[in-house]
Design a protein around this motif. Structure first.
Motif, PDB file in Angstrom:
ATOM      1  N   SER A 169       0.950  -1.200  -0.208  1.00 60.45           N
ATOM      2  CA  SER A 169      -0.135  -0.095   0.024  1.00 60.45           C
ATOM      3  C   SER A 169       1.088   1.270   0.156  1.00 60.45           C
ATOM      4  N   PRO A 170       0.349   2.179  -0.382  1.00 57.18           N
ATOM      5  CA  PRO A 170       1.282   3.427  -0.701  1.00 57.18           C
ATOM      6  C   PRO A 170       1.921   3.824   0.865  1.00 57.18           C
ATOM      7  N   ASN A 171       1.138   3.941   1.875  1.00 58.92           N
ATOM      8  CA  ASN A 171       1.554   4.374   3.172  1.00 58.92           C
ATOM      9  C   ASN A 171       2.459   3.271   3.544  1.00 58.92           C
ATOM     10  N   ASP A 172       2.436   2.044   3.527  1.00 53.72           N
ATOM     11  CA  ASP A 172       3.158   0.939   3.683  1.00 53.72           C
ATOM     12  C   ASP A 172       4.500   1.038   3.065  1.00 53.72           C
ATOM     13  N   CYS A 173       4.483   1.390   1.967  1.00 53.72           N
ATOM     14  CA  CYS A 173       5.570   1.448   0.959  1.00 53.72           C
ATOM     15  C   CYS A 173       6.430   2.689   1.399  1.00 53.72           C
ATOM     16  N   ALA A 174       5.781   3.910   1.869  1.00 57.43           N
ATOM     17  CA  ALA A 174       6.614   5.050   2.444  1.00 57.43           C
ATOM     18  C   ALA A 174       7.041   4.718   3.885  1.00 57.43           C
ATOM     19  N   ALA A 175       6.282   3.955   4.535  1.00 56.10           N
ATOM     20  CA  ALA A 175       7.229   3.706   5.815  1.00 56.10           C
ATOM     21  C   ALA A 175       8.229   2.715   5.836  1.00 56.10           C
ATOM     22  N   LYS A 176       8.109   1.824   4.855  1.00 52.56           N
ATOM     23  CA  LYS A 176       9.287   0.887   4.722  1.00 52.56           C
ATOM     24  C   LYS A 176      10.395   1.496   4.033  1.00 52.56           C
ATOM     25  N   LEU A 177      10.096   2.573   3.263  1.00 50.11           N
ATOM     26  CA  LEU A 177      11.266   3.226   2.556  1.00 50.11           C
ATOM     27  C   LEU A 177      12.061   4.021   3.459  1.00 50.11           C
TER      28      LEU A 177
END
Lengths: 339, 483
Positions: free
Chosen positions: B133-141
């Protein structure tokens, strides 16, 4: 065998003459060159060709190519000044009524589609542009194609379809078509085989074969294999495959600058850096998948310098025009011996 | 293939000619002058000048910086190879390593504070690539960056807000200047956030087109101001190394512009730009599965409060995935100039889907005519219209990439079975599924206008949120003329 007989030599320009284009009615010839002007030639009452019109104030540098539209109402010119001019006779006299800007540097070649709705240009800037004629007779840029990795020398439209072929200093020929699903033009084929710059290309009458020539002193004949072809040549994405079915070597001593495939006689003429003009004829009863072509005529000193362009008249069979760095335009009549 | 946008490929920004072949930039080479003329010996490890006494002196390699290239109208060509060395993931890792060394030697104060700003388009590109998900991707980045040595990961949406607000006000100024003062050459206002377009206009169309280009800085460069000026100042003028994650390669050129070099700190507002493609490569080279990383937080170092780290909540803006400039400015202008509100804008596609327009009619007269023009062919048609005086537009959102920034040139390429068009559609769908951010409603932005910039339309706003453009004179070096 055959013979090429000189009918007339036309000379007005001081500099080299780069290119010639026959009007579709076969009665008018346009020429261009280093003098930055375009000359229009036609026959007088005695049958001699004369320079009738000089178009001067379109370009600031060498005019590299001129080409008549299929309807004969428009003449387009490509110049080293990076612009393309469209000339028409709407106001009575020939006038430049549109100047197409956008190429970063020298425009090398241009071509009209059969319908006249599309114009293609190519340049030293490595790009090929497709221009669409709008209802208001303006020219909108419909595509900028960056498929070539070097200078693009020549563009030619298919005789009936909106399929464009381009030849480049990167040794390849590329094919382009509109892709409605992408809403843009795409490169739908790359023809590799020449070992050096491909200087010119010419479709045969049907458009199912393409002749090419270049710096490697060879002529290549490419054949179209549409999807589902009997020979079982694989195709991709519904586009035809193009295969080299014939390579003619050993005939030319220098770079071959131009090639013209006559749509009436099927003869192929070449313009060569060795000052000669040559005529090739397809062998009878050849295998369509590996046809043979024979050299049937050579005029060794057709010009005193590089021959830049040869072009068959579209109406009068056997009438050929050539032009050269020597500043001359020559009209030839080809006769096949024994006929 | 070059990774620059089509516009830049045409202006010779990418033609891989090395400086030695065609560069006309005069470069000083340190070598002794000999009486008999120089003899140069070529060895594997370099070029050596042979002295009269037989000894040799190694000659310095000529180095051309990207700034040299941008200021020159000659070949410009080596730009891409220069970029590779100055703004690459290797350079990034080198900076991280150096910083780590300083830190482990106890020099915490001398170590740079490394900040990464994430723009929305590459995050979505990577989210689709790794099925997150966009937010997960940002948080993992955020986690990934912190693992490799970054101190803070921040969201660039705040800079998008500033850019939109500034562009809205700039448009009103230009519109009024035209309508009431009859000033020419200020409309149509053309978007300025796409560096491929700006660079093309500077090199090819100069003074014809530049007056029309909005002076508002792009979000990347506003983020640069915010991080280097404001955050740097707030954190006691600690040196900052600022990285941005962007959807296109051309952003590297923008970051390298002389206009965005700060003499005071002797650094660029954005030190290094990396793109979605490069980040994908970094992850793959290190064998890291993004999905398996923990979620981590974004920082908000521009806020006064201390505990301002939050998990990412990505936002979109109304309008296009390139920032929504046309929509924001249109709506703002309707309300500001005509006191009218409108809901969703209905665009009409012109020659192709990448050229569309919208207008507002009042009493039978068209008061506002806006367009979105994406891709190089549409830029061409727009420029030619402007040159011939046939443009009727008040504003055009111009982006060099077809479909705009979601399809930026350095977004992750589609997997083998998908087309670019399908992937772009997917990116647009994901983008449109995000909650909407309204720049006018941002309290943080309001506060920053007060505490950082000294109010709306202040000199500081002009200095830090606007920029200028420079026509590059055509070079007519005879050596460049070829057949």
């Amino acid at each position: 065998m055959g013979s090429l007989n000189l009918l007339q030599t036309l000379k007005k320009d001081n500099g080299r003459v780069w290119n010639l284009s026959w009007h579709p009615n076969g009665e008018v010839l346009a020429s261009c060159g280093e003098e930055k002007s375009i000359r229009i030639w036609a026959k007088d009452l005695t049958g001699k060709w004369l320079n009738k019109i000089v178009l001067t104030d379109g370009h600031k540098r060498t005019v590299r190519q001129v080409v008549w539209s299929a309807c004969g109402n428009y003449l387009a010119s490509a110049s080293f000044d990076a612009t393309t001019c469209i000339w028409d006779k709407k106001g009575g006299d020939f006038e430049c009524n549109a100047t197409l800007e956008g190429h970063e540097n020298e425009v090398k070649s241009l071509a009209w589609s059969k319908s006249g709705q599309l114009l293609a240009t190519c340049s030293r800037d490595k790009s090929v542009w497709i221009w669409e004629v709008t209802d208001e007779e303006e020219y909108d840029c419909a595509a900028v194609l960056n498929a070539h990795s070097q200078d693009v020398k020549k563009v030619v439209f298919h005789p009936t379809k909106d399929l464009l072929a381009s030849a480049s200093y990167d040794n390849t020929i590329k094919l382009f078509r509109d892709d409605p699903s992408e809403g843009d033009w795409i490169c739908c084929g790359t023809l590799t085989g020449h070992n050096s710059t491909v200087w010119s290309i010419s479709f045969d009458k049907t458009g199912s074969r393409l002749a090419s020539c270049g710096d490697d002193q060879t002529i290549k004949i490419w054949k179209e294999y549409p999807p589902g072809n009997q020979e079982g040549i694989p195709t991709e994405d519904g586009d035809s495959a193009w295969k080299c079915v014939c390579t003619l070597t050993g005939h030319h001593a220098r770079t071959i600058y131009d090639i013209s495939w006559c749509h009436m006689t099927g003869l192929i003429a070449t313009a060569c850096g060795d000052d000669a003009v040559r005529i090739f004829k397809e062998d009878d009863d050849g295998d369509p998948n590996s046809p043979g072509f024979s050299l049937i005529c050579t005029v060794d000193r057709a010009h005193t310098q590089d021959v830049n362009c040869v072009t068959w008249n579209p109406v009068i069979p056997g009438l050929l025009a050539s032009c050269s760095d020597d500043g001359e335009i020559k009209l030839w009549s080809f006769k096949e011996l024994g006929q | 293939m070059s990774r620059f946008s089509g516009a830049l490929q045409l202006t010779d920004l990418d033609d891989f000619i090395t400086p030695s072949q065609e560069c006309i930039k005069p470069v000083e080479i340190e070598k002794k002058v000999t009486s008999s003329g120089a003899k140069i010996k070529i060895q594997e490890d370099g070029y050596f000048q042979v002295e009269e006494d037989g000894s040799t002196q190694k000659l310095q390699k000529v180095e051309i910086t990207l700034a040299d290239c941008l200021a020159c109208s000659g070949c410009i060509t080596s730009a891409e190879s220069v970029l590779v060395t100055q703004q690459s993931q290797e350079e990034l890792l080198r900076v991280f390593e150096e910083n780590q060394k300083i830190k482990s030697n106890g020099g915490y104060q001398e170590a740079k504070l490394i900040v990464v700003s994430l723009s929305i388009q590459p995050v979505l590109s990577l989210a689709i690539r790794y099925n997150l998900s966009p937010n997960d991707c940002a948080a993992k980045l955020a986690t990934y960056f912190k693992q490799i040595g970054v101190d803070m990961v921040v969201d660039m949406t705040i800079a998008d807000d500033f850019a939109l607000l500034e562009a809205q006000r700039e448009f009103i100024r230009r519109y009024r200047a035209t309508e009431s003062d009859g000033i020419k050459n200020v409309l149509p206002m053309l978007a300025s956030s796409c560096p491929g377009w700006v660079c093309y206009a500077e090199k090819t169309h100069g003074s014809y087109i530049l007056p029309y280009i909005s002076t508002t800085r792009s979000p990347q460069q506003i983020m640069g101001s915010l991080i280097k000026q404001w955050v740097g100042h707030r954190l006691g003028d600690r040196p900052i190394y600022h990285i941005t994650l962007m959807p296109c390669y051309d952003k590297k050129l923008e970051a390298s512009r002389q206009d965005f070099f700060n003499d005071e700190t002797q650094s660029r507002d954005v030190d290094c730009v990396i793109t979605a493609i490069e980040l994908e490569q970094m992850l793959e080279q290190e064998g890291i599965s993004l999905a398996s990383l923990e979620n981590s937080t974004f920082s908000q170092p521009w806020l006064a409060s201390e505990a301002s780290d939050v998990f990412p909540e990505l936002k979109r803006h109304i309008g296009s995935g390139s920032g929504g400039y046309a929509d924001h400015i249109f709506k703002y202008a309707m309300s500001e100039l005509f006191g009218e509100n409108c809901s969703d804008l209905e665009y009409k596609c012109l020659r192709n889907a990448d050229f569309r327009e919208v207008f507002f009619e009042k009493d039978g007269k068209i008061m506002l005519r806006f367009a979105v023009a994406n891709g190089f062919r549409n830029i061409q048609n727009l420029v030619q219209k402007l040159k011939r005086g046939k443009s009727q537009y008040h504003y055009v959102e111009v982006m060099a990439c077809p479909s705009g920034c979601l399809n930026g040139g350095a977004q992750v390429r589609p997997k083998t079975d998908a087309t670019i068009k399908e992937l772009t559609k997917e990116l647009e769908d994901v983008y449109n599924s995000l909650p909407c951010q309204t720049p006018e409603d941002s309290k943080v932005v309001k506060e920053l206008y007060d505490v950082w910039l000294g109010g709306l339309e202040s000199d500081k706003c002009i200095a830090l949120l606007h920029t200028q453009y420079h026509a590059v004179e055509k070079n007519t070096n005879a050596l460049n003329i070829k057949w």
